[in-house]
Structures are given as C-alpha cells and as structure tokens.
Design an enzyme around this catalytic site. Structure first.
Site, PDB file in Angstrom:
ATOM      1  N   LYS A  54       0.843  -1.205   0.000  1.00 24.84           N
ATOM      2  CA  LYS A  54       0.000   0.000   0.000  1.00 24.84           C
ATOM      3  C   LYS A  54       0.875   1.250   0.000  1.00 24.84           C
ATOM      4  O   LYS A  54       0.591   2.219  -0.705  1.00 24.84           O
ATOM      5  CB  LYS A  54      -0.935  -0.017   1.220  1.00 24.84           C
ATOM      6  N   GLN A  98      -5.158  -2.002   9.243  1.00 24.90           N
ATOM      7  CA  GLN A  98      -4.892  -3.317   8.661  1.00 24.90           C
ATOM      8  C   GLN A  98      -5.480  -4.409   9.560  1.00 24.90           C
ATOM      9  O   GLN A  98      -5.271  -4.411  10.773  1.00 24.90           O
ATOM     10  CB  GLN A  98      -3.366  -3.497   8.485  1.00 24.90           C
ATOM     11  N   ASP A 121     -11.513   1.661   3.139  1.00 25.95           N
ATOM     12  CA  ASP A 121     -11.753   0.218   3.018  1.00 25.95           C
ATOM     13  C   ASP A 121     -13.214  -0.067   2.672  1.00 25.95           C
ATOM     14  O   ASP A 121     -13.547  -1.176   2.249  1.00 25.95           O
ATOM     15  CB  ASP A 121     -11.477  -0.459   4.371  1.00 25.95           C
TER      16      ASP A 121
HETATM   17  N1  GUN Z   1      -6.430  -7.492   5.662  1.00 24.60           N
HETATM   18  C1  GUN Z   1      -6.580  -8.282   4.569  1.00 24.60           C
HETATM   19  N2  GUN Z   1      -7.261  -7.632   3.596  1.00 24.60           N
HETATM   20  C2  GUN Z   1      -7.571  -6.407   4.116  1.00 24.60           C
HETATM   21  C3  GUN Z   1      -8.272  -5.274   3.594  1.00 24.60           C
HETATM   22  O1  GUN Z   1      -8.771  -5.248   2.455  1.00 24.60           O
HETATM   23  N3  GUN Z   1      -8.364  -4.208   4.425  1.00 24.60           N
HETATM   24  C4  GUN Z   1      -7.844  -4.211   5.686  1.00 24.60           C
HETATM   25  N4  GUN Z   1      -8.002  -3.111   6.419  1.00 24.60           N
HETATM   26  N5  GUN Z   1      -7.197  -5.241   6.187  1.00 24.60           N
HETATM   27  C5  GUN Z   1      -7.052  -6.325   5.412  1.00 24.60           C
END
Ligand code: GUN
Length: 286
Positions: A54, A98, A121
């Site tokens: 990211k 996350q 998200d």
């Molecule tokens: N952990 C695995 N996939 C995701 C996601 O799309 N967003 C977040 N915040 N955590 C994750």
C-alpha cells in the site's frame, strides 16, 4: 477453446497511472495532496507485506502515506484515540486499519470509529448500508477491483447472470451488491449450496471467493463464462486460487490468474478510494 487471460497487474497499473495523473492535475490547480494513514498493529508477516504494498502504491501515485506501526500490546483505547486524531486531521483523507487486529481489540468498534468519509476500506456500517441502498459511498476495494476486471473484458454486465461463490462481508456480499448495481441478475452461493456445480454452470459471470483452493473445476463452468478468482491460499508452497486454472481455462471465455488477477487490483482501488475521499473533502472546504 482457451480463455483470454484478464491481466490484473496491467489493469491495476492503468488505474494507478490514472490516479497519478489526476493528483498531478489537482496539484497544478493548487489543491492539497491526498493523504492516506495506514495503521498496523503487531507484526503479522502477511499484514506487513500488505502494508508495504500500500505504501508503494502511494509512492507511485503521489498520495502522501503515513504508516503508523503500533506494538502488539497497544490497547483498544490507544488505537481509538489515534483514529480520533486522524479523523480530525485535514491532511489525512483516508484511514485504513490493517486487519486482522490482535484478539484483545474489538474490530467492529475500531472500524466504526473511523469517519465514514475517510473509510477507504468501505467497511464502516454507513458505507455498507449506502452500498446496499445504491447511494454514493466508499466501496470495498476487492469487489471494486472485481468489477473493473469484469468491465475490462468489454462484456456488458447488464442482464447477465452473475454467480458469486462466497458470502463474506468484505468480498462475497458486497461483490453481489455491486454486480446488482451494474444490472446483473445475481445469485450468491456458498460451499453449503446444494449442487454447487449446477448453480455455477448457470453463470455468465462467476466470481469465486470461497477460500477453498481449487474448489472450482471445469464442471462448474458454462462455456465462455467470465471467471474471476478471488482465492489466495498457499498449497505445497505455491500460491493457489479457488479455481483450478488449468482445467477451467479450457472452457471459460475469460479468466483471472492467481497471482496477478484480483490481488493487485485491491491496492489500485484503495488508491482510487483515497483520491475520491480527498476530492470530496477538498471540494467541501474550497
Ligand atoms: N487485511 C486483509 N485484507 C484487508 C483489507 O482489504 N483491508 C484491511 N483493512 N485489512 C485487510
């Protein structure tokens, strides 16, 4: 017949380029740079890789990233207080915590603490509700990537029968809603669906997000179908999707590979969401 490959890596690059150009143009007109805060609690190795990806995508697009790494023993109160500060920070337009979080922290409470306008998200109940009612919202990244992948084939989703295998809150259910919003006739199936191969065979568009490696073989496929594989598991040290690619590619019209299909799209759509959240905030204040 051998299916056309849907290249998620190439498509995600196109999206990143387009986000970058838009940010450059915002910048030229004197607007602030979009900012994304990513919070990582603990040191789960997979989460660390996701967060790094990211951060790289932010660098590639010109989004200002602020990665906040917190100790495993961080309390829920401490995390909520950091989110509160970020909610009030005008330089931060997107906030992502996350997941998964350590077990002593209530995930729902944390997600609900994020401002829905910064919830890139698309996990906040307000964004989930708005998606359900068809209103404008921040859409969850993986389903948004799935729609882009399907659209990239040039096949019109309107009127098609889309079958989603998987009913998770973050992928299966919202993917079904987004296909519906795009005028598909939608069936949400799952691993307990009776005669899953027969149901799948009615699909013009098949999205597989069941979390079961190689669940789907050629007996699940209608000739010429668009097949999107969201699965990602490690089997005998190899990254494996929910679709048995070698068997299915002989029957499908279009298919995503794993890796290189849905995976890279999720980060690209996160950048799109951050830009969208930033544009909304910037318009409101200027
Ligand atoms: N952990 C695995 N996939 C995701 C996601 O799309 N967003 C977040 N915040 N955590 C994750």
């Amino acid at each position: 017949m051998s299916a056309h490959l849907i290249d998620g890596k190439a498509l995600s690059q196109k999206i990143l380029d387009s986000v970058k150009h838009e940010i450059e143009s915002l910048s030229r007109s004197g607007k602030p740079v979009p900012g994304l805060a990513v919070i990582l609690v603990g040191d789960d190795p997979a989460s660390k890789i996701y967060v790094r990806n990211k951060e790289r995508a932010c660098q590639a697009t010109g989004i200002k990233s602020n990665v906040i790494t917190l100790d495993e023993r961080t309390t829920e109160e401490e995390l909520l207080s950091i989110i509160d500060t970020l909610n009030k920070d005008d330089g931060i337009h997107g906030i992502l915590v996350q997941l998964p979080l350590p077990s002593h922290i209530n995930e729902s409470k944390v997600i609900e603490a994020i401002s829905p306008y910064k919830d890139v998200d698309g996990f906040h109940p307000i964004n989930r509700g708005r998606l359900l009612t068809g209103e404008d919202c921040l859409e969850p990244c993986t389903p948004k990537g799935i729609i882009h992948l399907i659209q990239s084939t040039g096949i019109d989703i309107t009127g098609k029968h889309a079958v989603v295998i998987g009913r998770s809150n973050n992928v299966g259910k919202p993917a079904g809603l987004m296909l519906l919003r795009n005028n598909a006739t939608v069936t949400i199936a799952h691993t307990k669906t009776q005669d899953l191969p027969s149901v799948s065979r009615t699909a013009d568009i098949l999205v597989v997000a069941a979390g079961r490696p190689r669940l789907v073989d050629e007996t699940f496929i209608k000739e010429g179908a668009v097949v999107i594989d969201v699965g990602i598991s490690r089997v005998d040290g190899k990254i494996t999707g929910d679709v048995d690619f070698d068997k299915v590619k002989e029957k499908a019209g279009y298919i995503t590979p794993v890796p290189g299909g849905v995976g890279p799209m999720t980060v690209a759509t996160l950048m799109e969401n951050t830009l969208k959240a930033a544009k909304r905030a910037i318009c409101k204040t200027s």
